[in-house]
Design a protein around this motif. Structure first.
Motif, PDB file in Angstrom:
ATOM      1  N   ASP A 119       0.850  -1.198   0.000  1.00 50.21           N
ATOM      2  CA  ASP A 119       0.000   0.000   0.000  1.00 50.21           C
ATOM      3  C   ASP A 119       0.887   1.250   0.000  1.00 50.21           C
ATOM      4  O   ASP A 119       1.069   1.892   1.041  1.00 50.21           O
ATOM      5  CB  ASP A 119      -0.896  -0.055   1.261  1.00 50.21           C
ATOM      6  CG  ASP A 119      -1.786   1.173   1.383  1.00 50.21           C
ATOM      7  OD1 ASP A 119      -2.080   1.789   0.334  1.00 50.21           O
ATOM      8  OD2 ASP A 119      -2.155   1.532   2.528  1.00 50.21           O
ATOM      9  N   PRO A 120       1.480   1.603  -1.180  1.00 47.57           N
ATOM     10  CA  PRO A 120       2.410   2.751  -1.237  1.00 47.57           C
ATOM     11  C   PRO A 120       1.738   4.051  -0.789  1.00 47.57           C
ATOM     12  O   PRO A 120       0.586   4.307  -1.120  1.00 47.57           O
ATOM     13  CB  PRO A 120       2.802   2.830  -2.716  1.00 47.57           C
ATOM     14  CG  PRO A 120       2.471   1.491  -3.275  1.00 47.57           C
ATOM     15  CD  PRO A 120       1.284   0.993  -2.489  1.00 47.57           C
ATOM     16  N   GLN A 121       2.475   4.847  -0.019  1.00 43.99           N
ATOM     17  CA  GLN A 121       1.940   6.120   0.476  1.00 43.99           C
ATOM     18  C   GLN A 121       2.609   7.283  -0.244  1.00 43.99           C
ATOM     19  O   GLN A 121       3.687   7.147  -0.796  1.00 43.99           O
ATOM     20  CB  GLN A 121       2.181   6.224   1.985  1.00 43.99           C
ATOM     21  CG  GLN A 121       1.419   5.169   2.768  1.00 43.99           C
ATOM     22  CD  GLN A 121       1.504   5.401   4.259  1.00 43.99           C
ATOM     23  OE1 GLN A 121       1.818   6.495   4.714  1.00 43.99           O
ATOM     24  NE2 GLN A 121       1.202   4.369   5.034  1.00 43.99           N
ATOM     25  N   GLU A 122       1.933   8.418  -0.198  1.00 42.71           N
ATOM     26  CA  GLU A 122       2.465   9.629  -0.845  1.00 42.71           C
ATOM     27  C   GLU A 122       3.751  10.068  -0.138  1.00 42.71           C
ATOM     28  O   GLU A 122       3.802  10.122   1.078  1.00 42.71           O
ATOM     29  CB  GLU A 122       1.409  10.742  -0.673  1.00 42.71           C
ATOM     30  CG  GLU A 122       0.953  11.519  -1.913  1.00 42.71           C
ATOM     31  CD  GLU A 122       1.483  11.058  -3.278  1.00 42.71           C
ATOM     32  OE1 GLU A 122       2.496  11.640  -3.718  1.00 42.71           O
ATOM     33  OE2 GLU A 122       0.915  10.149  -3.883  1.00 42.71           O
ATOM     34  N   THR A 123       4.794  10.368  -0.912  1.00 40.75           N
ATOM     35  CA  THR A 123       6.001  10.925  -0.302  1.00 40.75           C
ATOM     36  C   THR A 123       6.397  12.183  -1.053  1.00 40.75           C
ATOM     37  O   THR A 123       6.073  12.336  -2.236  1.00 40.75           O
ATOM     38  CB  THR A 123       7.187   9.923  -0.365  1.00 40.75           C
ATOM     39  OG1 THR A 123       7.293   9.460  -1.699  1.00 40.75           O
ATOM     40  CG2 THR A 123       7.023   8.755   0.557  1.00 40.75           C
ATOM     41  N   ALA A 170      21.717   6.562  -2.498  1.00 42.54           N
ATOM     42  CA  ALA A 170      20.556   5.724  -2.827  1.00 42.54           C
ATOM     43  C   ALA A 170      19.252   6.516  -2.668  1.00 42.54           C
ATOM     44  O   ALA A 170      18.364   6.453  -3.531  1.00 42.54           O
ATOM     45  CB  ALA A 170      20.543   4.486  -1.939  1.00 42.54           C
ATOM     46  N   VAL A 171      19.155   7.286  -1.579  1.00 42.12           N
ATOM     47  CA  VAL A 171      17.940   8.098  -1.346  1.00 42.12           C
ATOM     48  C   VAL A 171      17.805   9.157  -2.450  1.00 42.12           C
ATOM     49  O   VAL A 171      16.706   9.425  -2.939  1.00 42.12           O
ATOM     50  CB  VAL A 171      17.973   8.763   0.057  1.00 42.12           C
ATOM     51  CG1 VAL A 171      16.842   9.766   0.226  1.00 42.12           C
ATOM     52  CG2 VAL A 171      17.887   7.696   1.151  1.00 42.12           C
ATOM     53  N   LEU A 172      18.935   9.743  -2.837  1.00 39.34           N
ATOM     54  CA  LEU A 172      18.941  10.754  -3.905  1.00 39.34           C
ATOM     55  C   LEU A 172      18.383  10.162  -5.207  1.00 39.34           C
ATOM     56  O   LEU A 172      17.492  10.742  -5.838  1.00 39.34           O
ATOM     57  CB  LEU A 172      20.382  11.248  -4.130  1.00 39.34           C
ATOM     58  CG  LEU A 172      20.573  12.360  -5.154  1.00 39.34           C
ATOM     59  CD1 LEU A 172      20.097  13.687  -4.592  1.00 39.34           C
ATOM     60  CD2 LEU A 172      22.029  12.481  -5.571  1.00 39.34           C
ATOM     61  N   ILE A 173      18.889   8.974  -5.575  1.00 36.53           N
ATOM     62  CA  ILE A 173      18.409   8.306  -6.802  1.00 36.53           C
ATOM     63  C   ILE A 173      16.925   7.981  -6.666  1.00 36.53           C
ATOM     64  O   ILE A 173      16.143   8.194  -7.602  1.00 36.53           O
ATOM     65  CB  ILE A 173      19.253   7.029  -7.080  1.00 36.53           C
ATOM     66  CG1 ILE A 173      20.711   7.419  -7.402  1.00 36.53           C
ATOM     67  CG2 ILE A 173      18.670   6.211  -8.231  1.00 36.53           C
ATOM     68  CD1 ILE A 173      21.716   6.285  -7.326  1.00 36.53           C
ATOM     69  N   GLY A 174      16.548   7.489  -5.474  1.00 37.65           N
ATOM     70  CA  GLY A 174      15.138   7.165  -5.216  1.00 37.65           C
ATOM     71  C   GLY A 174      14.236   8.372  -5.387  1.00 37.65           C
ATOM     72  O   GLY A 174      13.171   8.276  -6.011  1.00 37.65           O
ATOM     73  N   ILE A 185       6.385   3.574  -4.576  1.00 36.44           N
ATOM     74  CA  ILE A 185       6.812   2.258  -4.085  1.00 36.44           C
ATOM     75  C   ILE A 185       8.343   2.180  -3.979  1.00 36.44           C
ATOM     76  O   ILE A 185       8.890   1.372  -3.235  1.00 36.44           O
ATOM     77  CB  ILE A 185       6.252   1.125  -4.995  1.00 36.44           C
ATOM     78  CG1 ILE A 185       6.361  -0.226  -4.266  1.00 36.44           C
ATOM     79  CG2 ILE A 185       6.963   1.080  -6.350  1.00 36.44           C
ATOM     80  CD1 ILE A 185       5.573  -1.345  -4.883  1.00 36.44           C
ATOM     81  N   PHE A 186       9.048   3.062  -4.713  1.00 39.56           N
ATOM     82  CA  PHE A 186      10.524   3.086  -4.645  1.00 39.56           C
ATOM     83  C   PHE A 186      11.002   3.392  -3.219  1.00 39.56           C
ATOM     84  O   PHE A 186      12.073   2.959  -2.811  1.00 39.56           O
ATOM     85  CB  PHE A 186      11.108   4.135  -5.608  1.00 39.56           C
ATOM     86  CG  PHE A 186      11.127   3.680  -7.040  1.00 39.56           C
ATOM     87  CD1 PHE A 186      11.863   2.557  -7.427  1.00 39.56           C
ATOM     88  CD2 PHE A 186      10.414   4.369  -8.014  1.00 39.56           C
ATOM     89  CE1 PHE A 186      11.892   2.142  -8.747  1.00 39.56           C
ATOM     90  CE2 PHE A 186      10.427   3.950  -9.341  1.00 39.56           C
ATOM     91  CZ  PHE A 186      11.167   2.823  -9.712  1.00 39.56           C
ATOM     92  N   ASP A 187      10.188   4.158  -2.494  1.00 45.98           N
ATOM     93  CA  ASP A 187      10.580   4.563  -1.133  1.00 45.98           C
ATOM     94  C   ASP A 187      10.699   3.359  -0.188  1.00 45.98           C
ATOM     95  O   ASP A 187      11.769   3.135   0.381  1.00 45.98           O
ATOM     96  CB  ASP A 187       9.596   5.615  -0.609  1.00 45.98           C
ATOM     97  CG  ASP A 187       9.974   6.106   0.774  1.00 45.98           C
ATOM     98  OD1 ASP A 187      11.100   6.628   0.909  1.00 45.98           O
ATOM     99  OD2 ASP A 187       9.171   5.952   1.696  1.00 45.98           O
ATOM    100  N   PRO A 188       9.626   2.524  -0.029  1.00 40.61           N
ATOM    101  CA  PRO A 188       9.796   1.356   0.854  1.00 40.61           C
ATOM    102  C   PRO A 188      10.821   0.347   0.333  1.00 40.61           C
ATOM    103  O   PRO A 188      11.512  -0.308   1.128  1.00 40.61           O
ATOM    104  CB  PRO A 188       8.396   0.740   0.931  1.00 40.61           C
ATOM    105  CG  PRO A 188       7.626   1.332  -0.176  1.00 40.61           C
ATOM    106  CD  PRO A 188       8.228   2.666  -0.460  1.00 40.61           C
ATOM    107  N   ILE A 189      10.957   0.226  -1.002  1.00 40.39           N
ATOM    108  CA  ILE A 189      11.956  -0.709  -1.559  1.00 40.39           C
ATOM    109  C   ILE A 189      13.365  -0.278  -1.127  1.00 40.39           C
ATOM    110  O   ILE A 189      14.173  -1.093  -0.680  1.00 40.39           O
ATOM    111  CB  ILE A 189      11.843  -0.794  -3.109  1.00 40.39           C
ATOM    112  CG1 ILE A 189      10.561  -1.547  -3.500  1.00 40.39           C
ATOM    113  CG2 ILE A 189      13.067  -1.475  -3.722  1.00 40.39           C
ATOM    114  CD1 ILE A 189      10.223  -1.507  -4.974  1.00 40.39           C
ATOM    115  N   LEU A 190      13.617   1.025  -1.271  1.00 39.20           N
ATOM    116  CA  LEU A 190      14.912   1.582  -0.836  1.00 39.20           C
ATOM    117  C   LEU A 190      15.145   1.325   0.641  1.00 39.20           C
ATOM    118  O   LEU A 190      16.237   0.937   1.057  1.00 39.20           O
ATOM    119  CB  LEU A 190      14.901   3.096  -1.032  1.00 39.20           C
ATOM    120  CG  LEU A 190      15.645   3.677  -2.223  1.00 39.20           C
ATOM    121  CD1 LEU A 190      15.426   5.172  -2.247  1.00 39.20           C
ATOM    122  CD2 LEU A 190      17.145   3.374  -2.128  1.00 39.20           C
ATOM    123  N   SER A 191      14.092   1.559   1.420  1.00 34.74           N
ATOM    124  CA  SER A 191      14.170   1.414   2.867  1.00 34.74           C
ATOM    125  C   SER A 191      14.534  -0.014   3.249  1.00 34.74           C
ATOM    126  O   SER A 191      15.393  -0.246   4.108  1.00 34.74           O
ATOM    127  CB  SER A 191      12.817   1.786   3.464  1.00 34.74           C
ATOM    128  OG  SER A 191      12.766   1.409   4.788  1.00 34.74           O
TER     129      SER A 191
END
Length: 307
Positions: A119-123, A170-174, A185-191
């Motif tokens: 359930d991806p959230q807005e970032t 990694a966060v920058l690329i994300g 969804i890239f955010d939780p994957i990175l995490s």
């Protein structure tokens, strides 16, 4: 290693190196800790678990920096009645506490991030981007501060900070991917990626620390080679009850029983003892206790009787 040792023993320079290393670790700690607080707030405001997981990684590093700083000071105290070998092993205690903090933090992050994949959230990608740039700059400055370090403590700290810089890249690329694709969804994957990386490193550290705490023989020392070298000395007939362990990653201790071919007076044992000590020093033993025995003497330890 020998290079490091010479610094610790040259009194004129040794003190200033130790002081510099203390100061560098102190500056790195201050940079790291103040930025961790900014990250936690930024991660909450941008609703990014990747930033929060990096913040927990940074927080773990801040703790290890604080310990490294404290133990750098403490290790100079030398030995006393309570700690007859001094305070060298205390730095391992810091590493264990940091490892526990990082494991707990990473598990917490994984529990937060895994549901977000479903359930991806807005970032806020723009906020993530700004924080990532700041993270690279601040942690990069701390890396430069500690990378030329003379002490092992500093080199370990520098490595931790370099990992932080990679996390921020990694966060920058994300953040760029989220900005251009809109796929949060890239955010939780990175995490999850950052957390697994942290856990992997913690396990690697624990694998290095455990043999030292359990008084295992240091891997870098060749026990057989040490025995052969000493056996080649004339009037040495045998070796038993040999124990080698490590106080810290850079201070090895040895006790040894040496059986002589014939009894020798005390004053003749002095050159023999000096020769053995110089062999041991070359092999990486910093502290040795040597006991000599006559051919028909029994040392009284169970270990000797078995041999």
């Amino acid at each position: 290693m020998s290079h490091e040792h010479s610094h610790n023993h040259s009194h004129g320079h040794g003190h200033s190196h130790s002081h510099d290393s203390e100061k560098n670790i102190g500056v790195a700690f201050f940079l790291n800790f103040s930025f961790t607080i900014i990250e936690l707030i930024g991660g909450y405001l941008t609703n990014s678990v990747a930033i929060i997981s990096d913040a927990i990684h940074d927080f773990g590093d801040s703790i290890s920096l604080a310990f490294a700083w404290y133990f750098q000071k403490l290790s100079k105290k030398g030995r006393n009645k309570q700690y007859s070998y001094g305070y060298k092993r205390f730095s391992l205690l810091g590493a264990i506490i940091t490892s526990v903090v990082l494991v707990v933090g990473s598990i917490f992050i994984l529990m937060e991030a895994i549901p977000r994949i479903l359930d991806p959230q807005e970032t806020n990608a723009k906020g993530m981007f700004i924080l990532a740039i700041a993270g690279i700059v601040i942690n990069g400055a701390a890396v430069l501060r500690t990378s030329k370090g003379k002490s092992i403590n500093e080199r370990v700290v520098s490595l931790h900070l370099l990992e932080d810089v990679l996390g921020w890249i990694a966060v920058l690329i994300g953040s760029i991917l989220i900005h251009f694709t809109g796929l949060t969804i890239f955010d939780p994957i990175l995490s999850i990626g950052i957390s697994i990386f942290v856990l992997f490193n913690v396990l690697r550290n624990i694998r290095q620390i455990l043999p030292i705490i359990l008084q295992g023989t240091p891997r870098e020392l060749d026990q057989e080679h040490i025995i052969e070298e000493i056996k080649e000395i004339e009037n040495v007939s045998g070796i038993h009850d040999l124990h080698i362990w490590s106080l810290s990653e850079e201070y090895n201790v040895l006790t040894i029983h040496i059986t002589l071919k014939q009894a020798m007076p005390m004053n003749e044992l002095v050159p023999l003892k000096e020769r053995i000590r110089s062999i041991l020093k070359e092999e990486g033993i910093q502290h040795a206790t040597i006991e000599f025995e006559t051919p028909d003497e029994h040392c009284g330890f169970e270990e000797c009787l078995k041999e």
